[in-house]
Write a protein that holds these residues in place. Structure first.
Motif, PDB file in Angstrom:
ATOM      1  N   SER A   1      -1.770  -6.021   1.473  1.00 12.02           N
ATOM      2  CA  SER A   1      -1.262  -6.979   0.231  1.00 12.02           C
ATOM      3  C   SER A   1      -2.011  -8.209   0.296  1.00 12.02           C
ATOM      4  N   GLN A   2      -2.105  -8.860  -0.891  1.00 11.89           N
ATOM      5  CA  GLN A   2      -2.596 -10.319  -0.894  1.00 11.89           C
ATOM      6  C   GLN A   2      -1.548 -11.408  -0.724  1.00 11.89           C
ATOM      7  N   THR A   3      -0.341 -10.760  -0.555  1.00 13.11           N
ATOM      8  CA  THR A   3       0.866 -11.525  -0.466  1.00 13.11           C
ATOM      9  C   THR A   3       1.652 -11.203   0.579  1.00 13.11           C
ATOM     10  N   ASP A   4       2.932 -11.461   0.589  1.00 12.92           N
ATOM     11  CA  ASP A   4       3.971 -11.036   1.627  1.00 12.92           C
ATOM     12  C   ASP A   4       4.876  -9.949   1.196  1.00 12.92           C
ATOM     13  N   SER A   5       4.309  -9.282   0.266  1.00 12.28           N
ATOM     14  CA  SER A   5       5.280  -8.066  -0.696  1.00 12.28           C
ATOM     15  C   SER A   5       3.998  -7.080  -0.898  1.00 12.28           C
ATOM     16  N   TRP A   6       4.777  -5.816  -1.039  1.00  9.40           N
ATOM     17  CA  TRP A   6       4.021  -4.610  -1.453  1.00  9.40           C
ATOM     18  C   TRP A   6       3.404  -4.911  -2.820  1.00  9.40           C
TER      19      TRP A   6
ATOM     20  N   LEU B   1      -5.041   4.377  -5.426  1.00  3.78           N
ATOM     21  CA  LEU B   1      -6.509   3.795  -4.921  1.00  3.78           C
ATOM     22  C   LEU B   1      -6.114   2.368  -5.094  1.00  3.78           C
ATOM     23  N   VAL B   2      -6.352   1.631  -4.050  1.00  4.29           N
ATOM     24  CA  VAL B   2      -6.592   0.177  -3.958  1.00  4.29           C
ATOM     25  C   VAL B   2      -7.527  -0.543  -3.579  1.00  4.29           C
ATOM     26  N   ARG B   3      -7.626  -1.711  -3.575  1.00  2.00           N
ATOM     27  CA  ARG B   3      -8.650  -2.734  -3.087  1.00  2.00           C
ATOM     28  C   ARG B   3      -7.829  -3.476  -1.905  1.00  2.00           C
ATOM     29  N   ALA B   4      -8.501  -3.240  -0.772  1.00  2.00           N
ATOM     30  CA  ALA B   4      -8.020  -4.130   0.458  1.00  2.00           C
ATOM     31  C   ALA B   4      -8.919  -4.478   1.530  1.00  2.00           C
ATOM     32  N   PRO B   5      -9.808  -5.547   1.141  1.00  3.51           N
ATOM     33  CA  PRO B   5     -10.778  -5.985   1.878  1.00  3.51           C
ATOM     34  C   PRO B   5     -10.525  -6.040   3.317  1.00  3.51           C
ATOM     35  N   ARG B   6      -9.209  -6.278   3.771  1.00  3.96           N
ATOM     36  CA  ARG B   6      -8.931  -6.593   5.128  1.00  3.96           C
ATOM     37  C   ARG B   6      -8.570  -5.354   5.953  1.00  3.96           C
ATOM     38  N   VAL B   7      -8.584  -4.152   5.327  1.00  8.36           N
ATOM     39  CA  VAL B   7      -8.089  -2.977   5.741  1.00  8.36           C
ATOM     40  C   VAL B   7      -9.434  -2.067   6.187  1.00  8.36           C
TER      41      VAL B   7
ATOM     42  N   ARG C   1       6.981   4.398  -4.249  1.00  3.54           N
ATOM     43  CA  ARG C   1       7.168   4.691  -2.955  1.00  3.54           C
ATOM     44  C   ARG C   1       5.909   4.873  -1.850  1.00  3.54           C
ATOM     45  N   ILE C   2       5.049   5.083  -2.582  1.00  5.23           N
ATOM     46  CA  ILE C   2       3.776   5.481  -1.518  1.00  5.23           C
ATOM     47  C   ILE C   2       3.375   3.781  -1.287  1.00  5.23           C
ATOM     48  N   LEU C   3       3.352   2.600  -2.386  1.00  2.69           N
ATOM     49  CA  LEU C   3       2.961   1.262  -2.030  1.00  2.69           C
ATOM     50  C   LEU C   3       4.042   0.812  -0.912  1.00  2.69           C
ATOM     51  N   LYS C   4       5.166   0.825  -1.152  1.00  2.00           N
ATOM     52  CA  LYS C   4       6.175   0.440  -0.262  1.00  2.00           C
ATOM     53  C   LYS C   4       5.991   0.963   1.166  1.00  2.00           C
ATOM     54  N   ASP C   5       5.724   2.085   1.275  1.00  2.00           N
ATOM     55  CA  ASP C   5       5.855   3.007   2.523  1.00  2.00           C
ATOM     56  C   ASP C   5       4.479   2.373   3.536  1.00  2.00           C
ATOM     57  N   ALA C   6       3.349   2.380   2.444  1.00  2.00           N
ATOM     58  CA  ALA C   6       1.933   1.993   3.251  1.00  2.00           C
ATOM     59  C   ALA C   6       2.086   0.300   3.492  1.00  2.00           C
ATOM     60  N   PHE C   7       2.711  -0.471   2.908  1.00  2.00           N
ATOM     61  CA  PHE C   7       3.095  -1.804   2.995  1.00  2.00           C
ATOM     62  C   PHE C   7       3.555  -2.129   4.361  1.00  2.00           C
ATOM     63  N   ALA C   8       4.708  -1.052   4.676  1.00  2.00           N
ATOM     64  CA  ALA C   8       5.536  -1.129   5.888  1.00  2.00           C
ATOM     65  C   ALA C   8       4.894  -1.000   7.078  1.00  2.00           C
ATOM     66  N   ILE C   9       3.643  -0.086   7.046  1.00  2.00           N
ATOM     67  CA  ILE C   9       2.863  -0.043   8.321  1.00  2.00           C
ATOM     68  C   ILE C   9       1.648  -0.690   8.213  1.00  2.00           C
TER      69      ILE C   9
END
Length: 381
Positions: free
Chosen positions: A287-292, A217-223, A274-282
């Motif tokens: 993310s608030q930065t340019d990385s997962w 569970l994450v916080r992502a205002p832009r999504v 793995r979940i965070l990396k794979d989600a960031f890839a699509i």
């Protein structure tokens, strides 16, 4: 409610209820609501209550959840279609519980398009242009579907039932027989015990199994849109999906895993990464930065989906309370009316489709209850 309430109810020669539902997950609550809407007097008995949001063996609070078109059989599609339309109504009444959103589905293999049975059901269905698809993938489609805030949705169902006079009683039943007498003698019980149906005396369905699901569970205002990879499960049981939740918290569920017969309820760090990396890839907007690593994590979650070989069991079974097996299946408080002819409506084994089929299952289940009472001419209160 206390054991005093149970004891007082059991002492009555006639129960104030016509149907007892065992299980207070999304299936049990939805069926109880539909039966109540049809005029039945219903009570719910459950080990886990809707407010038990941190019980990992209680799957309903841990779901994403969204409406996704992975139904295969005509019966599954009919239930999902019914629920889809009902979600549309709910989204207008309670947008904080259920709300529409665009969904983006991607895949690599041109031949892995699947069966787009939903294309005439969901609004805005379209195939995506290559420019709208992440670079490491090749094909995609989008449509409008629904996202659900599962903790709030469960609370809403429970509050609605309680307001209608339906008690939701915490109690761990020792057998199915007990449910027919613990609130006074009733003729019909709905078994919505999910994984509990594997071990509940009187049911003991060996086809029931858990499928371990781990999410973040994450916080992502832009999504604001949902995403999913339409690919077979990987060898590690993982598949990528991103489900924004309704509400003002800007919460998003990232998933996840589907691992059969895995009872472990502790989050695994390597799986979470793995979940965070794979989600960031699509969806880099997570993310608030340019990385997962810039994704704001709220919690790591594990729930056990209540699955069953062959899928949902939605079946009405006639039985006799305590017949010849009182020593094993019928404790003293479950023996009222020993030898009494009764029925159980089984409604368990839905697996990952719990929310998206819930209202369709409830409608079908209530129809079976109506037929049984009518056919036997049983007098209703």
């Amino acid at each position: 409610m206390s054991s005093t309430f149970l004891n007082k109810s059991a002492s009555k020669s006639k129960s104030p209820y016509e149907v007892v539902v065992i299980g207070a997950g999304v299936q049990g609550l939805s069926i109880a609501q539909e039966l109540t809407n049809r005029g039945y007097r219903v009570a719910i008995i459950a080990r886990d209550l809707p407010e038990d949001l941190h019980s990992a063996a209680f799957a309903s609070p841990w779901a994403g959840a969204d409406w996704a078109p992975f139904a295969v059989t005509p019966a599954e599609r009919a239930r999902d279609t019914f629920t889809f339309h009902k979600f549309g109504d709910l989204s207008k009444q309670y947008p904080g519980l259920v709300s529409p959103a665009r969904w983006n589905i991607y895949w690599k293999d041109e031949n892995h398009t699947g069966d787009d049975w939903h294309k005439d059901l969901v609004p805005d269905f379209q195939l995506l242009d290559r420019s709208e698809i992440p670079k490491h993938l090749n094909y995609g489609q989008s449509y409008t579907s629904y996202k659900i805030n599962t903790p709030l949705y469960l609370a809403h169902l429970a509050n609605t039932l309680r307001s209608a006079g339906v008690p939701i009683i915490r109690h761990r039943l020792s057998s199915l027989d007990e449910a027919y007498s613990i609130l006074g003698p009733v003729d019909l019980v709905v078994n919505a015990t999910a994984l509990g149906s594997r071990t509940l005396l009187g049911v003991q369905d060996s086809k029931v199994f858990p499928a371990r699901g781990q999410t973040v569970l994450v916080r992502a205002p832009r999504v604001k849109e949902g995403y999913s990879l339409k690919e077979p499960l990987r060898t590690d049981g993982q598949r990528t999906y991103i489900i924004p939740r309704p509400g003002v918290e800007d919460h998003v569920i990232l998933g996840g895993t589907f691992i059969k017969d895995d009872w472990d309820t502790q989050p695994r760090p390597e799986t979470a990464e793995r979940i965070l990396k794979d989600a960031f890839a699509i969806c880099p907007e997570l993310s608030q930065t340019d990385s997962w690593e810039g994704i704001e994590v709220i919690s790591h979650n594990v729930g056990l989906r209540p699955c069953r070989e062959g899928g949902l069991r939605l079946e009405l079974e006639e039985r006799t309370v305590g017949e010849g097996k009182a020593g094993l299946l019928g404790p003293e408080r479950g023996k009222i009316g020993k030898g009494r002819k009764v029925a159980v409506l089984h409604a368990y084994g839905i697996g990952p489709a719990g929310y998206q089929s819930s209202l369709g299952v409830a409608d079908e289940a209530a129809g079976k209850v109506d037929e049984w009472f009518t056919a036997r001419g049983i007098s209703r209160l």
